[in-house]
Design an enzyme around this catalytic site. Structure first.
Site, PDB file in Angstrom:
ATOM      1  N   SER A   1       0.763  -1.233  -0.142  1.00 23.34           N
ATOM      2  CA  SER A   1       0.037  -0.061   0.077  1.00 23.34           C
ATOM      3  C   SER A   1       0.803   1.271   0.019  1.00 23.34           C
ATOM      4  O   SER A   1       0.343   2.263  -0.284  1.00 23.34           O
ATOM      5  CB  SER A   1      -1.125   0.046   1.122  1.00 23.34           C
TER       6      SER A   1
ATOM      7  N   HIS B   1      -5.504  -3.648  -2.052  1.00 19.06           N
ATOM      8  CA  HIS B   1      -5.210  -2.587  -2.936  1.00 19.06           C
ATOM      9  C   HIS B   1      -5.351  -3.260  -4.525  1.00 19.06           C
ATOM     10  O   HIS B   1      -5.058  -2.692  -5.420  1.00 19.06           O
ATOM     11  CB  HIS B   1      -3.920  -2.053  -2.656  1.00 19.06           C
TER      12      HIS B   1
ATOM     13  N   LYS C   1     -11.847   0.070  -0.043  1.00 19.19           N
ATOM     14  CA  LYS C   1     -11.155   0.950  -1.085  1.00 19.19           C
ATOM     15  C   LYS C   1     -11.739   1.052  -2.429  1.00 19.19           C
ATOM     16  O   LYS C   1     -12.824   1.665  -2.572  1.00 19.19           O
ATOM     17  CB  LYS C   1      -9.608   0.021  -1.050  1.00 19.19           C
TER      18      LYS C   1
HETATM   19  C1  LIG Z   1      -6.052  -0.971   3.812  1.00 21.34           C
HETATM   20  C2  LIG Z   1      -5.830  -2.481   4.279  1.00 21.34           C
HETATM   21  C3  LIG Z   1      -6.357  -3.079   4.881  1.00 21.34           C
HETATM   22  C4  LIG Z   1      -7.551  -2.405   6.017  1.00 21.34           C
HETATM   23  O1  LIG Z   1      -8.718  -2.470   5.323  1.00 21.34           O
HETATM   24  P1  LIG Z   1     -10.071  -1.906   5.876  1.00 21.34           P
HETATM   25  O2  LIG Z   1     -11.079  -2.359   5.226  1.00 21.34           O
HETATM   26  O3  LIG Z   1      -9.746  -0.301   5.801  1.00 21.34           O
HETATM   27  O4  LIG Z   1      -9.730  -2.204   7.585  1.00 21.34           O
HETATM   28  C5  LIG Z   1      -6.018  -4.397   5.151  1.00 21.34           C
HETATM   29  N1  LIG Z   1      -4.860  -4.824   4.488  1.00 21.34           N
HETATM   30  C6  LIG Z   1      -4.051  -4.109   3.494  1.00 21.34           C
HETATM   31  C7  LIG Z   1      -3.263  -4.580   3.011  1.00 21.34           C
HETATM   32  C8  LIG Z   1      -4.680  -2.573   3.384  1.00 21.34           C
HETATM   33  O5  LIG Z   1      -3.852  -2.081   2.630  1.00 21.34           O
END
Ligand SMILES: *Cc1c(COP(=O)(O)O)cnc(C)c1O
Length: 394
Positions: free
Chosen positions: A182, A210, A241
């Site tokens: 990320s 992502h 996301k």
């Molecule tokens: C953003 C992210 C999460 C968390 O996801 P949320 O739905 O915002 O809790 C988990 N793992 C990775 C790799 C992320 O980039």
């Protein structure tokens, strides 16, 4: 006289001195290409709203209807009285979209890792984890009480040598990696990791937070990108996301998902996602299944922006995805850069330790399908101006 809470004051002072204290900005409009932030209209390069779905009329309509049909709160955990037909429908649709046997919808991607890892490994087992894995993987791994062995970032050869060195001392092993990292936007070599896991009989897990809605055919994710259907045991995902809503998903082999339903503590002990969120996620799946247009626009924008930043002379790291780091080094510089961008009407946050290693502070630029070429040009101009002013580019 010293106070028992002095340690907090001291720690906060230290964060400020090291430019690591986070000033949280306040959004005053929906997440979109432009937003009102702290009272100012700015070009938004900060959200993970890859496909522009967070403020999409169809998702909003679906959420409103779900509130009318089902109310606002689930009133129970999924295993007692919190599972509605909406939840089951979303799980079925997500599994079909991703081409897996089954899927479990949970409250967030963060929760999905806490839910999925501890049932699979415990004391006496071992987890092989990429050095740059997301905090929620690290915490899920710690919760499991399995031994955690870190392998070098995106390095299957190092993974293999660590497996050879350690696996025999444990009952069973799991390899876990982010799909898209990320903060750097690089992609895990999933095919190579799978080969190592196959050779040594390791369970496999990839966190595609992502990658979903971004990689693969029509945004079907990293497993689709590598053509590894049916091979990865567990795919973790988020609906927060690219899907534009909130929630997490644990997808993969039915045996495993069924087992996690019985064992996962965030599933057993925390209330179900709300009807509005669930229905909005369903609408997002509809949109993704109907057309690849948004995913294509996202990638077109990403290529345009990266080419523009590279031409200006910025160091964009080794991004392979729409996540675009502008590498700056010191946290203080990243902070100043971000503040000056904001003055120019561009919202892009500086990111420092502990989110990225010390000395690798950066501005992370996130474009979306909601941006136009004019928006991107506006952003590039602001980066050029601030970059020259601060001596980052010439
Ligand atoms: C953003 C992210 C999460 C968390 O996801 P949320 O739905 O915002 O809790 C988990 N793992 C990775 C790799 C992320 O980039």
């Amino acid at each position: 006289m010293s106070d028992k809470l002095d340690f907090i004051t001291e720690e906060l002072e230290r964060l400020k001195a090291e430019h690591l204290f986070i000033n949280i900005r306040v959004m005053e409009s929906p997440a979109d290409g432009w937003m009102i932030v702290d009272g100012k209209k700015v070009l938004n390069f900060c959200t993970n709203n890859y496909l522009g779905l967070a403020n999409h009329p169809r998702l909003k309509e679906a959420a409103k209807k779900a509130v009318d049909d089902w109310g606002v709160g689930p009133a129970a955990v999924r295993t007692i009285a919190g599972t509605t037909r909406l939840h089951l429908e979303l799980e079925k649709r997500l599994a079909a979209f991703k081409g897996v046997e089954d899927a479990l919808f949970v409250q967030s991607g963060f929760n999905a890792n806490q839910a999925a890892i501890p049932p699979l490994v415990g004391k006496g087992d071992v987890i092989f984890s990429d050095r740059l894995n997301h905090a929620s993987i690290i915490d899920g791994a710690r919760l499991s009480r399995a031994k955690i062995i870190v392998y070098e970032h995106c390095d299957p050869a190092d993974l293999e040598s660590k497996v050879q060195e350690h696996l025999s001392q444990y009952r069973r092993g799991l390899v876990v990696t982010d799909g898209v990292f990320s903060m750097d936007g690089d992609v895990a070599p999933l095919d190579k990791i799978y080969e190592v896991a196959e050779t040594y009989g390791l369970m496999t897990m990839v966190d595609d937070a992502h990658g979903e809605g971004v990689l693969g055919r029509g945004g079907r994710g990293i497993v689709d990108h590598f053509g590894l259907h049916g091979k990865f045991d567990v795919e973790i995902g988020t609906l927060s996301k690219a899907f534009g809503v909130v929630g997490g998903v644990i997808a993969g082999k039915r045996l495993i998902v069924d087992y996690i339903r019985q064992k996962a503590r965030p599933f057993l002990f925390s209330s179900a996602p709300t009807p509005a969120d669930t229905a909005a996620c369903l609408a997002a799946v509809d949109i993704l299944e109907e057309s690849e247009e948004l995913v294509e626009r996202l990638w077109e924008n990403a290529r345009y922006l990266k080419a523009g930043m590279d031409a200006l002379g910025f160091d964009t790291g080794h991004s392979q995805t729409p996540i675009l780091p502008i590498m700056l080094g010191e946290a203080g510089l990243a902070k100043t850069f971000s503040r000056k961008l904001f003055e120019q009407g561009v919202f892009a946050m500086g990111i420092g330790f502990p989110t990225v290693p010390r000395g690798l502070a950066r501005i992370r630029v996130m474009n979306t399908a909601a941006h136009t070429k004019d928006d991107l040009d506006f952003g590039l101009e602001a980066f050029a101006k601030v970059g020259r002013e601060l001596g980052v580019i010439s």
